[in-house]
Design a protein around this motif. Structure first.
Motif, PDB file in Angstrom:
ATOM      1  N   ALA A  75       0.840  -1.208   0.000  1.00  0.00           N
ATOM      2  CA  ALA A  75       0.000   0.000   0.000  1.00  0.00           C
ATOM      3  C   ALA A  75       0.871   1.252   0.000  1.00  0.00           C
ATOM      4  N   ALA A  76       1.915   1.258   0.810  1.00  0.00           N
ATOM      5  CA  ALA A  76       2.820   2.417   0.855  1.00  0.00           C
ATOM      6  C   ALA A  76       3.548   2.587  -0.471  1.00  0.00           C
ATOM      7  N   THR A  77       3.962   1.483  -1.064  1.00  0.00           N
ATOM      8  CA  THR A  77       4.647   1.540  -2.362  1.00  0.00           C
ATOM      9  C   THR A  77       3.733   2.123  -3.434  1.00  0.00           C
ATOM     10  N   LEU A  78       2.483   1.651  -3.480  1.00  0.00           N
ATOM     11  CA  LEU A  78       1.539   2.146  -4.490  1.00  0.00           C
ATOM     12  C   LEU A  78       1.202   3.621  -4.264  1.00  0.00           C
ATOM     13  N   GLU A  79       1.050   4.007  -3.017  1.00  0.00           N
ATOM     14  CA  GLU A  79       0.757   5.418  -2.728  1.00  0.00           C
ATOM     15  C   GLU A  79       1.948   6.296  -3.116  1.00  0.00           C
ATOM     16  N   THR A  80       3.158   5.815  -2.909  1.00  0.00           N
ATOM     17  CA  THR A  80       4.350   6.549  -3.338  1.00  0.00           C
ATOM     18  C   THR A  80       4.367   6.683  -4.855  1.00  0.00           C
ATOM     19  N   ASP A  81       4.025   5.608  -5.555  1.00  0.00           N
ATOM     20  CA  ASP A  81       3.934   5.657  -7.021  1.00  0.00           C
ATOM     21  C   ASP A  81       2.962   6.754  -7.454  1.00  0.00           C
ATOM     22  N   ARG A  82       1.805   6.821  -6.794  1.00  0.00           N
ATOM     23  CA  ARG A  82       0.793   7.835  -7.132  1.00  0.00           C
ATOM     24  C   ARG A  82       1.324   9.240  -6.857  1.00  0.00           C
ATOM     25  N   LEU A  83       1.926   9.430  -5.703  1.00  0.00           N
ATOM     26  CA  LEU A  83       2.417  10.756  -5.324  1.00  0.00           C
ATOM     27  C   LEU A  83       3.499  11.262  -6.276  1.00  0.00           C
ATOM     28  N   LYS A  84       4.307  10.360  -6.811  1.00  0.00           N
ATOM     29  CA  LYS A  84       5.370  10.747  -7.745  1.00  0.00           C
ATOM     30  C   LYS A  84       4.813  11.347  -9.036  1.00  0.00           C
ATOM     31  N   THR A  85       3.536  11.128  -9.323  1.00  0.00           N
ATOM     32  CA  THR A  85       2.953  11.607 -10.580  1.00  0.00           C
ATOM     33  C   THR A  85       2.112  12.870 -10.412  1.00  0.00           C
ATOM     34  N   LEU A  86       2.014  13.392  -9.199  1.00  0.00           N
ATOM     35  CA  LEU A  86       1.129  14.535  -8.953  1.00  0.00           C
ATOM     36  C   LEU A  86       1.464  15.756  -9.803  1.00  0.00           C
ATOM     37  N   GLY A  87       2.712  15.992 -10.100  1.00  0.00           N
ATOM     38  CA  GLY A  87       3.094  17.160 -10.881  1.00  0.00           C
ATOM     39  C   GLY A  87       2.982  16.978 -12.388  1.00  0.00           C
ATOM     40  N   LEU A  88       2.586  15.797 -12.825  1.00  0.00           N
ATOM     41  CA  LEU A  88       2.502  15.514 -14.259  1.00  0.00           C
ATOM     42  C   LEU A  88       1.105  15.826 -14.780  1.00  0.00           C
ATOM     43  N   SER A  89       1.041  16.186 -16.042  1.00  0.00           N
ATOM     44  CA  SER A  89      -0.266  16.436 -16.649  1.00  0.00           C
ATOM     45  C   SER A  89      -0.327  15.755 -18.009  1.00  0.00           C
ATOM     46  N   ASP A  90      -1.539  15.624 -18.521  1.00  0.00           N
ATOM     47  CA  ASP A  90      -1.739  14.996 -19.815  1.00  0.00           C
ATOM     48  C   ASP A  90      -1.182  15.858 -20.936  1.00  0.00           C
ATOM     49  N   GLY A  91      -0.634  15.192 -21.936  1.00  0.00           N
ATOM     50  CA  GLY A  91      -0.239  15.885 -23.147  1.00  0.00           C
ATOM     51  C   GLY A  91      -1.478  16.187 -23.983  1.00  0.00           C
ATOM     52  N   GLU A  92      -1.297  16.927 -25.050  1.00  0.00           N
ATOM     53  CA  GLU A  92      -2.413  17.348 -25.905  1.00  0.00           C
ATOM     54  C   GLU A  92      -3.233  16.160 -26.407  1.00  0.00           C
ATOM     55  N   TYR A  93      -2.558  15.138 -26.926  1.00  0.00           N
ATOM     56  CA  TYR A  93      -3.274  13.998 -27.507  1.00  0.00           C
ATOM     57  C   TYR A  93      -3.911  13.125 -26.425  1.00  0.00           C
ATOM     58  N   GLN A  94      -3.210  12.990 -25.316  1.00  0.00           N
ATOM     59  CA  GLN A  94      -3.751  12.213 -24.203  1.00  0.00           C
ATOM     60  C   GLN A  94      -5.017  12.883 -23.660  1.00  0.00           C
ATOM     61  N   ALA A  95      -4.992  14.191 -23.518  1.00  0.00           N
ATOM     62  CA  ALA A  95      -6.161  14.922 -23.031  1.00  0.00           C
ATOM     63  C   ALA A  95      -7.337  14.786 -24.004  1.00  0.00           C
ATOM     64  N   GLU A  96      -7.058  14.826 -25.291  1.00  0.00           N
ATOM     65  CA  GLU A  96      -8.123  14.678 -26.291  1.00  0.00           C
ATOM     66  C   GLU A  96      -8.740  13.278 -26.221  1.00  0.00           C
ATOM     67  N   MET A  97      -7.923  12.253 -26.082  1.00  0.00           N
ATOM     68  CA  MET A  97      -8.460  10.896 -25.983  1.00  0.00           C
ATOM     69  C   MET A  97      -9.315  10.733 -24.731  1.00  0.00           C
ATOM     70  N   LYS A  98      -8.898  11.322 -23.629  1.00  0.00           N
ATOM     71  CA  LYS A  98      -9.705  11.226 -22.405  1.00  0.00           C
ATOM     72  C   LYS A  98     -11.052  11.923 -22.597  1.00  0.00           C
ATOM     73  N   ARG A  99     -11.059  13.044 -23.310  1.00  0.00           N
ATOM     74  CA  ARG A  99     -12.336  13.737 -23.580  1.00  0.00           C
ATOM     75  C   ARG A  99     -13.247  12.856 -24.432  1.00  0.00           C
ATOM     76  N   ARG A 100     -12.671  12.152 -25.381  1.00  0.00           N
ATOM     77  CA  ARG A 100     -13.472  11.268 -26.251  1.00  0.00           C
ATOM     78  C   ARG A 100     -13.977  10.037 -25.500  1.00  0.00           C
ATOM     79  N   LEU A 101     -13.095   9.444 -24.708  1.00  0.00           N
ATOM     80  CA  LEU A 101     -13.461   8.214 -24.010  1.00  0.00           C
ATOM     81  C   LEU A 101     -14.343   8.446 -22.786  1.00  0.00           C
ATOM     82  N   PHE A 102     -14.151   9.574 -22.139  1.00  0.00           N
ATOM     83  CA  PHE A 102     -14.845   9.844 -20.878  1.00  0.00           C
ATOM     84  C   PHE A 102     -15.481  11.240 -20.910  1.00  0.00           C
ATOM     85  N   PRO A 103     -16.473  11.433 -21.760  1.00  0.00           N
ATOM     86  CA  PRO A 103     -17.110  12.756 -21.825  1.00  0.00           C
ATOM     87  C   PRO A 103     -17.831  13.075 -20.511  1.00  0.00           C
TER      88      PRO A 103
END
Length: 104
Positions: A75-103
């Protein structure tokens, strides 16, 4: 994305568990030998494929626990994995796919 793989139990060959930053979810995938295709595997469990489906490491661990011996600190390992990504954001194409898949 993180992925931790463990040897399976109860007929499973492997159990993968991790964090998927783009989908903002933890995931679990359990594989076992495919009875119809020699040398192939089939997916028995695959959770965390939808946006924010598994919001806590505890949810993912509860799904994976019957299928593998998991380390006590997972659980601690997985939570650390999640926390390491907090500063990251979707790229242009990734954001567009999320809008299409999850309106909204």
């Amino acid at each position: 994305m993180s992925r931790h793989t463990f040897t399976g139990l109860r007929g499973a060959t492997s159990v993968a568990i991790g964090w998927d930053r783009p989908l903002e979810t933890f995931f679990v995938q359990v594989l076992r030998p495919d009875p119809e295709e020699v040398g192939e595997e089939e997916t028995v469990v695959w959770r965390g494929t939808d946006l924010r489906e598994l919001s806590t490491a505890a949810e993912a661990i509860a799904i994976a626990r019957p299928w593998a011996l998991l380390p006590a600190d997972l659980a601690a390992t997985l939570e650390t994995d999640r926390l390491k990504t907090l500063g990251l954001s979707d790229g242009e194409y990734q954001a567009e796919m999320k809008r299409r898949l999850f309106p909204d």
